[in-house]
Write a protein that holds these residues in place. Structure first.
Motif, PDB file in Angstrom:
ATOM      1  N   ALA A 225     -23.641  12.632  45.455  1.00  0.00           N
ATOM      2  CA  ALA A 225     -23.447  11.254  45.912  1.00  0.00           C
ATOM      3  C   ALA A 225     -24.040  10.248  44.939  1.00  0.00           C
ATOM      4  N   LEU A 226     -24.911  10.697  44.013  1.00  0.00           N
ATOM      5  CA  LEU A 226     -25.540   9.786  43.051  1.00  0.00           C
ATOM      6  C   LEU A 226     -24.829   9.777  41.701  1.00  0.00           C
ATOM      7  N   TRP A 227     -23.629  10.365  41.640  1.00  0.00           N
ATOM      8  CA  TRP A 227     -22.948  10.527  40.347  1.00  0.00           C
ATOM      9  C   TRP A 227     -22.545   9.179  39.754  1.00  0.00           C
ATOM     10  N   ASP A 228     -22.069   8.254  40.553  1.00  0.00           N
ATOM     11  CA  ASP A 228     -21.476   7.009  40.052  1.00  0.00           C
ATOM     12  C   ASP A 228     -22.403   5.815  40.261  1.00  0.00           C
ATOM     13  N   LEU A 229     -23.702   5.982  40.160  1.00  0.00           N
ATOM     14  CA  LEU A 229     -24.624   4.860  40.299  1.00  0.00           C
ATOM     15  C   LEU A 229     -24.526   3.929  39.097  1.00  0.00           C
ATOM     16  N   SER A 230     -24.687   2.607  39.359  1.00  0.00           N
ATOM     17  CA  SER A 230     -24.635   1.618  38.277  1.00  0.00           C
ATOM     18  C   SER A 230     -25.971   1.569  37.540  1.00  0.00           C
ATOM     19  N   ASN A 231     -26.005   0.757  36.468  1.00  0.00           N
ATOM     20  CA  ASN A 231     -27.234   0.650  35.673  1.00  0.00           C
ATOM     21  C   ASN A 231     -28.364   0.017  36.479  1.00  0.00           C
ATOM     22  N   ASP A 232     -28.047  -0.992  37.314  1.00  0.00           N
ATOM     23  CA  ASP A 232     -29.090  -1.635  38.111  1.00  0.00           C
ATOM     24  C   ASP A 232     -29.699  -0.651  39.111  1.00  0.00           C
ATOM     25  N   GLN A 233     -28.825   0.131  39.743  1.00  0.00           N
ATOM     26  CA  GLN A 233     -29.340   1.108  40.700  1.00  0.00           C
ATOM     27  C   GLN A 233     -30.190   2.178  40.005  1.00  0.00           C
ATOM     28  N   LEU A 234     -29.735   2.603  38.846  1.00  0.00           N
ATOM     29  CA  LEU A 234     -30.514   3.593  38.098  1.00  0.00           C
ATOM     30  C   LEU A 234     -31.849   3.018  37.638  1.00  0.00           C
ATOM     31  N   GLU A 235     -31.853   1.715  37.250  1.00  0.00           N
ATOM     32  CA  GLU A 235     -33.100   1.092  36.824  1.00  0.00           C
ATOM     33  C   GLU A 235     -34.092   1.014  37.983  1.00  0.00           C
ATOM     34  N   ARG A 236     -33.581   0.636  39.191  1.00  0.00           N
ATOM     35  CA  ARG A 236     -34.466   0.609  40.347  1.00  0.00           C
ATOM     36  C   ARG A 236     -34.974   2.008  40.689  1.00  0.00           C
ATOM     37  N   ARG A 237     -34.132   2.991  40.481  1.00  0.00           N
ATOM     38  CA  ARG A 237     -34.550   4.382  40.748  1.00  0.00           C
ATOM     39  C   ARG A 237     -35.656   4.801  39.768  1.00  0.00           C
ATOM     40  N   VAL A 238     -35.535   4.405  38.505  1.00  0.00           N
ATOM     41  CA  VAL A 238     -36.563   4.718  37.511  1.00  0.00           C
ATOM     42  C   VAL A 238     -37.882   4.032  37.859  1.00  0.00           C
ATOM     43  N   LEU A 239     -37.793   2.750  38.304  1.00  0.00           N
ATOM     44  CA  LEU A 239     -39.009   2.037  38.676  1.00  0.00           C
ATOM     45  C   LEU A 239     -39.684   2.667  39.886  1.00  0.00           C
ATOM     46  N   ARG A 240     -38.865   3.093  40.884  1.00  0.00           N
ATOM     47  CA  ARG A 240     -39.442   3.748  42.059  1.00  0.00           C
ATOM     48  C   ARG A 240     -40.163   5.044  41.673  1.00  0.00           C
ATOM     49  N   GLU A 241     -39.552   5.800  40.768  1.00  0.00           N
ATOM     50  CA  GLU A 241     -40.202   7.045  40.313  1.00  0.00           C
ATOM     51  C   GLU A 241     -41.499   6.746  39.564  1.00  0.00           C
ATOM     52  N   LYS A 242     -41.489   5.662  38.797  1.00  0.00           N
ATOM     53  CA  LYS A 242     -42.694   5.283  38.069  1.00  0.00           C
ATOM     54  C   LYS A 242     -43.800   4.881  39.033  1.00  0.00           C
TER      55      LYS A 242
END
Length: 552
Positions: A234-251
């Protein structure tokens, strides 16, 4: 060797050619300039980096912005987004392959390749399995020596240097260099070396290279994911903004984990410190017990050593007395005694440290020990009284007084205004005794020398009894064994080594026991502070020295 070959051979480094000196100096100056330029560039870049860090710190303090300045922040952000996207793609493909291994090993319904399950339970594709077998086969072949490393390396580099068989057989080494390989050496020297890069940097750059996206796997109808597993498809087609927020959450999550770990570590700091202090306190107390044991052992050893030395002195005196008596008896067999030997009358005792004091040694005599004891009337010790352990008395023609009874030294001399009575204490008595004994030994040596001269005149061998030592020989450090012989130097070293080994073994056992007891004391305190054990009523520390059995 021909002239052409001599021109091809490389010249050793750091050597000036014999011909063109100006050209050589020009190259040297150019080389020094290049080295200085590289050093200047390196220092300038280092200074610029330091200044950028300082400017960023000042800017954050002025604007109250907690974001730290980083070089190429936008580029790094895009790289993190791309790395997160590829991570999601790889996890989704792996998830689809695991489901395909259960429901459809061909992988057609999941839009993945054929998969198989290994013995350890891991799922791999048949293509990856084939590549793994090929790498293992190539590695095994190289280990067995089926491939020539030199030929393989030249074929990989793409350079081929034709060398005929005649050149190989006829080429002779010149200064340790095979002339048949000169073309290959010159080609390697003239080829420009590529920029060296670490393997880690090469892996990073290879991971950042643009690659086409893989085929998106599908999840057939009726097939669900296991419970508690994230749906990566379900996470295959995430946009750059969503991926950036995901990276920040992991950080932020990792930062929170680090903070929670620090809080957890600080939470038990007081308890751990109390346990450490208790452990050290118990260990110090036990070390004091060691010190007492060591001092007791030292005193016992000193007492034994003193007893051994006293026994050695007594044995040496007895041996010397026996040897002197045997020598005098041997001289008496030849008719030579102290009385009939000329020169013995001139030997007089000389007391050391008594210059100016006239002592009549003819009136002194060494007698036996006396049991007579004079009790002092007060607490002051009467040094004029005869000691219990000294048996020296005076032969005197005068009538002894009643208070002078005793076996000690006495002089029959007059008294006057300038007369000073000698204080015959233990020190003076020992000095006079040594003087008399020394004079007696010198007389016996005169008798021995007379017998030695007599034997020399008669052509006889002197008796061995007259060659013995006139004074006792104190042999220090050597013990008398059970069979009556003296201990040798090797036996003494072995005994000392055994004693040291036994002491170290006992100390090691005591140290191990003390560490164990101290550790248990620290754990007890920690358990009491954390509530795992009930607190002691009075709170006084336990005396662990009473629980320590030193005899073990």
């Amino acid at each position: 060797m021909s002239i052409a070959e001599s021109q091809v051979l490389p010249r050793p480094l750091n050597t000036q050619p014999g011909g063109n000196n100006a050209e050589w100096e020009r190259k040297q100056r150019a080389r020094e300039y290049r080295v200085a330029a590289r050093r200047e560039k390196r220092n300038r870049k280092s200074d610029e980096k330091k200044q950028r860090k300082l400017n960023a710190t000042i800017l954050r303090r002025m604007t109250r912005n907690p974001d730290k300045y980083t070089k190429n922040a936008e580029r790094n952000s895009l790289r993190k987004i791309e790395a997160e996207r590829r991570k999601i793609w790889a996890a989704a493909i792996k998830q689809a392959q695991q489901l395909a291994a259960i429901h459809d090993p061909t992988g057609t319904s999941f839009n993945v390749g054929p998969v198989t399950t290994l013995d350890n339970g891991s799922v791999v594709t048949l293509e990856n399995l084939r590549r793994r077998h090929e790498r293992e086969a190539a590695k095994q072949a190289k280990t067995n020596g089926d491939l020539d490393p030199t030929t393989d390396a030249m074929a990989t580099s793409g350079e081929q240097v034709p060398i005929s068989s005649n050149e190989k057989t006829q080429a002779a080494p010149w200064n340790g260099i095979n002339t048949g390989r000169l073309p290959f050496i010159m080609a390697s020297a003239t080829r420009r070396a590529p920029n060296t890069m670490s393997k880690t940097q090469q892996k990073k750059l290879a991971a950042l290279e643009p690659r086409p996206p893989p085929s998106k796997p599908t999840l057939p109808d009726g097939i669900t994911l296991p419970d508690g597993e994230e749906n990566w498809l379900a996470l295959w087609d995430l946009s750059n903004d969503q991926l950036e927020r995901r990276v920040l959450r992991e950080k932020r999550r990792k930062a929170a984990e680090r903070k929670a770990l620090r809080v957890k570590q600080k939470a038990g700091k007081g308890e751990r410190r109390a346990a450490r202090d208790e452990k050290r306190r118990v260990y110090r107390e036990l070390k004091l017990v060691w010190k007492g044991l060591k001092e007791e052992e030292k005193r016992h050893k000193t007492k034994l050593t003193s007893a051994e030395q006293e026994e050695e002195r007594k044995i040496a005196v007895e041996i010397n007395t026996f040897e002197r008596k045997a020598a005098l008896d041997r001289c008496a067999e030849f008719g030579m005694t102290v009385e009939n030997t000329p020169g013995t009358e001139d030997v007089k005792p000389k007391a050391l440290g008594m210059k100016g004091v006239d002592v009549d040694f003819d009136a002194l005599e060494i007698g036996q020990k006396s049991n007579f004891e004079i009790k002092p009337k007060n607490k002051r010790i009467d040094l004029g009284a005869a000691p219990k352990t000294v048996g020296v008395h005076i032969k005197s023609a005068s009538q002894p007084r009643e208070e002078d009874l005793g076996d000690f030294i006495r002089f029959d001399i007059g008294e006057g205004q300038e007369f000073e009575r000698l204080n015959y204490n233990n020190k003076l008595r020992r000095k006079l005794r040594r003087a008399i004994e020394s004079a007696t030994v010198r007389k016996e040596l005169l008798v021995r020398e007379r017998l030695r001269e007599h034997c020399k005149e008669q052509g006889l061998d002197p008796p061995p009894e007259i060659d013995t030592a006139p004074k006792p020989k104190h042999i220090r450090g050597q013990r008398t064994l059970e069979n009556g012989t003296l201990e040798t130097a090797k036996q003494e070293r072995v005994r000392s080594r055994l004693e040291l080994t036994e002491f170290n073994r006992a100390a090691k056992v005591l140290r191990r026991q003390a560490k164990q007891i101290a550790m248990e004391a620290g754990l007890r305190i920690h358990a009491e502070l954390t509530g795992k054990l009930p607190q002691r009523e009075n709170g006084t520390p336990i005396d662990y020295t009473t629980l320590w059995d030193v005899s073990k």
